[in-house]
Write a protein that holds these residues in place. Structure first.
Motif, PDB file in Angstrom:
ATOM      1  N   SER A   1      22.433   2.356 101.596  1.00 26.36           N
ATOM      2  CA  SER A   1      21.631   1.770 100.015  1.00 26.36           C
ATOM      3  C   SER A   1      20.177   0.882  99.747  1.00 26.36           C
ATOM      4  N   LYS A   2      19.402   1.166 101.482  1.00 22.42           N
ATOM      5  CA  LYS A   2      18.184   0.335 100.913  1.00 22.42           C
ATOM      6  C   LYS A   2      17.339   1.486 100.765  1.00 22.42           C
ATOM      7  N   ILE A   3      17.236   2.599 101.120  1.00 20.98           N
ATOM      8  CA  ILE A   3      16.521   3.800 100.564  1.00 20.98           C
ATOM      9  C   ILE A   3      16.791   4.304  99.119  1.00 20.98           C
ATOM     10  N   ASP A   4      15.551   4.124  99.035  1.00 20.47           N
ATOM     11  CA  ASP A   4      15.224   5.078  97.588  1.00 20.47           C
ATOM     12  C   ASP A   4      13.762   6.122  97.382  1.00 20.47           C
ATOM     13  N   ILE A   5      13.563   6.904  97.662  1.00 20.80           N
ATOM     14  CA  ILE A   5      12.524   7.376  97.921  1.00 20.80           C
ATOM     15  C   ILE A   5      11.442   7.760  97.553  1.00 20.80           C
ATOM     16  N   ASP A   6      10.722   7.280  96.892  1.00 22.25           N
ATOM     17  CA  ASP A   6       9.433   7.060  96.012  1.00 22.25           C
ATOM     18  C   ASP A   6       8.028   7.221  97.017  1.00 22.25           C
TER      19      ASP A   6
ATOM     20  N   LEU B   1      24.849   6.634  80.570  1.00 20.29           N
ATOM     21  CA  LEU B   1      24.982   6.157  81.731  1.00 20.29           C
ATOM     22  C   LEU B   1      26.604   5.978  82.132  1.00 20.29           C
ATOM     23  N   LEU B   2      26.154   4.493  80.737  1.00 22.58           N
ATOM     24  CA  LEU B   2      27.335   3.509  81.683  1.00 22.58           C
ATOM     25  C   LEU B   2      27.979   2.627  80.462  1.00 22.58           C
ATOM     26  N   GLY B   3      29.526   2.881  80.972  1.00 18.57           N
ATOM     27  CA  GLY B   3      30.495   3.029  79.741  1.00 18.57           C
ATOM     28  C   GLY B   3      30.631   1.482  79.557  1.00 18.57           C
ATOM     29  N   GLU B   4      31.879   1.202  78.811  1.00 15.36           N
ATOM     30  CA  GLU B   4      32.202   0.061  78.635  1.00 15.36           C
ATOM     31  C   GLU B   4      32.803  -1.334  79.336  1.00 15.36           C
ATOM     32  N   ASN B   5      33.660  -0.186  79.746  1.00 12.77           N
ATOM     33  CA  ASN B   5      34.850   0.281  81.048  1.00 12.77           C
ATOM     34  C   ASN B   5      33.976   0.725  82.467  1.00 12.77           C
ATOM     35  N   ASN B   6      32.976   0.743  82.750  1.00  9.81           N
ATOM     36  CA  ASN B   6      32.398   1.023  83.945  1.00  9.81           C
ATOM     37  C   ASN B   6      33.144  -0.013  85.437  1.00  9.81           C
ATOM     38  N   PHE B   7      32.623   0.812  86.506  1.00  8.34           N
ATOM     39  CA  PHE B   7      33.665  -0.055  87.515  1.00  8.34           C
ATOM     40  C   PHE B   7      32.102  -0.210  88.519  1.00  8.34           C
ATOM     41  N   PRO B   8      31.980  -0.663  88.884  1.00  9.14           N
ATOM     42  CA  PRO B   8      31.111  -1.561  89.968  1.00  9.14           C
ATOM     43  C   PRO B   8      31.710  -1.383  91.779  1.00  9.14           C
ATOM     44  N   PHE B   9      30.804  -0.468  91.586  1.00 10.90           N
ATOM     45  CA  PHE B   9      31.793   0.215  93.089  1.00 10.90           C
ATOM     46  C   PHE B   9      30.074  -0.452  93.997  1.00 10.90           C
ATOM     47  N   ILE B  10      31.219  -1.590  95.262  1.00 11.57           N
ATOM     48  CA  ILE B  10      30.196  -2.218  96.321  1.00 11.57           C
ATOM     49  C   ILE B  10      30.318  -1.727  97.488  1.00 11.57           C
ATOM     50  N   VAL B  11      28.450  -1.252  97.728  1.00 10.13           N
ATOM     51  CA  VAL B  11      28.232  -0.531  99.111  1.00 10.13           C
ATOM     52  C   VAL B  11      27.584  -2.033  99.596  1.00 10.13           C
TER      53      VAL B  11
ATOM     54  N   GLY C   1      14.379 -24.426  99.381  1.00 16.88           N
ATOM     55  CA  GLY C   1      15.020 -25.377 100.013  1.00 16.88           C
ATOM     56  C   GLY C   1      16.508 -24.217 100.098  1.00 16.88           C
ATOM     57  N   GLN C   2      16.674 -24.294  99.656  1.00 18.59           N
ATOM     58  CA  GLN C   2      18.688 -23.170  99.348  1.00 18.59           C
ATOM     59  C   GLN C   2      18.472 -21.835 100.542  1.00 18.59           C
ATOM     60  N   ARG C   3      19.616 -22.000 101.170  1.00 18.29           N
ATOM     61  CA  ARG C   3      19.397 -20.953 101.949  1.00 18.29           C
ATOM     62  C   ARG C   3      20.173 -19.871 101.244  1.00 18.29           C
ATOM     63  N   SER C   4      19.448 -18.100 102.074  1.00 18.28           N
ATOM     64  CA  SER C   4      19.876 -17.251 100.825  1.00 18.28           C
ATOM     65  C   SER C   4      21.390 -16.862 101.024  1.00 18.28           C
ATOM     66  N   GLN C   5      22.163 -17.259 102.126  1.00 19.55           N
ATOM     67  CA  GLN C   5      23.351 -16.746 102.049  1.00 19.55           C
ATOM     68  C   GLN C   5      24.191 -17.594 101.490  1.00 19.55           C
ATOM     69  N   ASP C   6      23.155 -18.886 100.634  1.00 15.55           N
ATOM     70  CA  ASP C   6      24.085 -20.241 100.206  1.00 15.55           C
ATOM     71  C   ASP C   6      23.840 -19.102  98.211  1.00 15.55           C
ATOM     72  N   LEU C   7      22.835 -18.337  97.922  1.00 20.63           N
ATOM     73  CA  LEU C   7      22.632 -18.180  96.817  1.00 20.63           C
ATOM     74  C   LEU C   7      23.766 -17.381  95.761  1.00 20.63           C
ATOM     75  N   GLU C   8      24.565 -17.779  94.568  1.00 19.95           N
ATOM     76  CA  GLU C   8      25.161 -16.691  93.946  1.00 19.95           C
ATOM     77  C   GLU C   8      24.734 -15.812  94.091  1.00 19.95           C
ATOM     78  N   PRO C   9      25.805 -14.799  94.335  1.00 19.60           N
ATOM     79  CA  PRO C   9      26.108 -13.606  94.531  1.00 19.60           C
ATOM     80  C   PRO C   9      25.389 -13.202  93.092  1.00 19.60           C
ATOM     81  N   LEU C  10      24.289 -12.017  93.071  1.00 24.72           N
ATOM     82  CA  LEU C  10      23.766 -10.906  92.622  1.00 24.72           C
ATOM     83  C   LEU C  10      23.830  -9.665  93.059  1.00 24.72           C
ATOM     84  N   PHE C  11      23.458  -8.640  92.346  1.00 27.69           N
ATOM     85  CA  PHE C  11      23.930  -7.315  93.160  1.00 27.69           C
ATOM     86  C   PHE C  11      22.474  -5.957  92.335  1.00 27.69           C
ATOM     87  N   PHE C  12      22.289  -5.121  93.237  1.00 23.27           N
ATOM     88  CA  PHE C  12      21.542  -4.693  92.234  1.00 23.27           C
ATOM     89  C   PHE C  12      21.959  -2.658  92.580  1.00 23.27           C
TER      90      PHE C  12
END
Length: 230
Positions: free
Chosen positions: A207-212, A192-202, A163-174
């Motif tokens: 961002s939804k395109i991944d050709i398979d 590929l991923l260091g301990e000091n990694n910067f997540p650049f939000i797009v 029943g929770q609205r999608s806009q009220d979800l805790e932010p999760l990222f992919f």
């Protein structure tokens, strides 16, 4: 492509494009908007020559190699031993670095299966990466999907309550795969991923395109046409 007079020669782009896609054979040279898929990433790298000093395609595919050479970029032949379905991308990156005579500081990874990127993405991401002492940067995008698990044949909500609205979800990222910036020293550690990694939000439809699969191509073409109309 080697830009000998480019002061940013320590920043290189690597585009890994192996042969043998199971779901979409020959996808790296399949035409998206009349351009081979891999060329979209090559062109994007060329649009950022103020940052990039060298563009290299890593492949074990003769057809991909031919396309890349016609586009005027370098190709490093990847051994079949590190080109299988289970081979991680890091192997291809390390193989490239091991075969270069120059010293490299930063590797910009562009995956051909993510052909569409916002115009200023690399410039903005590299600026952020350069601000701090980051080992790596990866682009991420927010997900508004409601995920769950199947337990004992029952659906159990994972990141929300019924029943929770999608806009009220805790932010999760992919991990959207659009862009990675990695210190060469980190790649030498098979990381590929260091301990000091910067997540650049797009926040962009690309961002939804991944050709398979074929449907991914069709959606990418739709977005390209819509973008050109604006």
């Amino acid at each position: 492509m080697i830009l000998k007079n480019n002061f940013n020669f320590r920043n290189i782009v690597i585009i890994p494009a192996r042969a043998g896609s199971r779901r979409l054979p020959g996808k790296n040279i399949k035409r998206l908007a009349d351009i081979p898929l891999i060329v979209h990433s090559i062109n994007y790298a060329k649009q950022n020559l103020d940052i990039v000093g060298r563009i290299i395609v890593s492949t074990n595919d003769a057809a991909v190699k031919g396309v890349a050479l016609r586009e005027g970029v370098e190709v490093i032949d990847r051994p079949n031993a590190i080109s299988g379905h289970e081979a991680p991308t890091i192997w291809a990156l390390r193989h490239v670095l091991d075969n270069l005579s120059q010293e490299v500081e930063n590797v910009i990874l562009l995956q051909p299966t993510n052909p569409l990127r916002p115009k200023n993405l690399l410039k903005d991401a590299f600026k952020e990466f350069s601000k701090g002492k980051y080992e790596s940067l990866m682009t991420v995008s927010r997900s508004y999907q409601k995920f769950g698990k199947i337990k004992n044949n029952q659906f159990v909500p994972f990141n929300y309550e019924m029943g929770q609205r999608s806009q009220d979800l805790e932010p999760l990222f992919f991990e959207d795969g659009l862009l990675y910036i990695i210190k060469a020293s980190l790649i030498s550690q098979d990381k590929l991923l260091g301990e000091n990694n910067f997540p650049f939000i797009v926040n962009h439809p690309f961002s939804k395109i991944d050709i398979d699969e074929k449907e991914d191509f069709e959606y990418a073409e739709f977005l390209l046409k819509r973008t050109k109309k604006k």
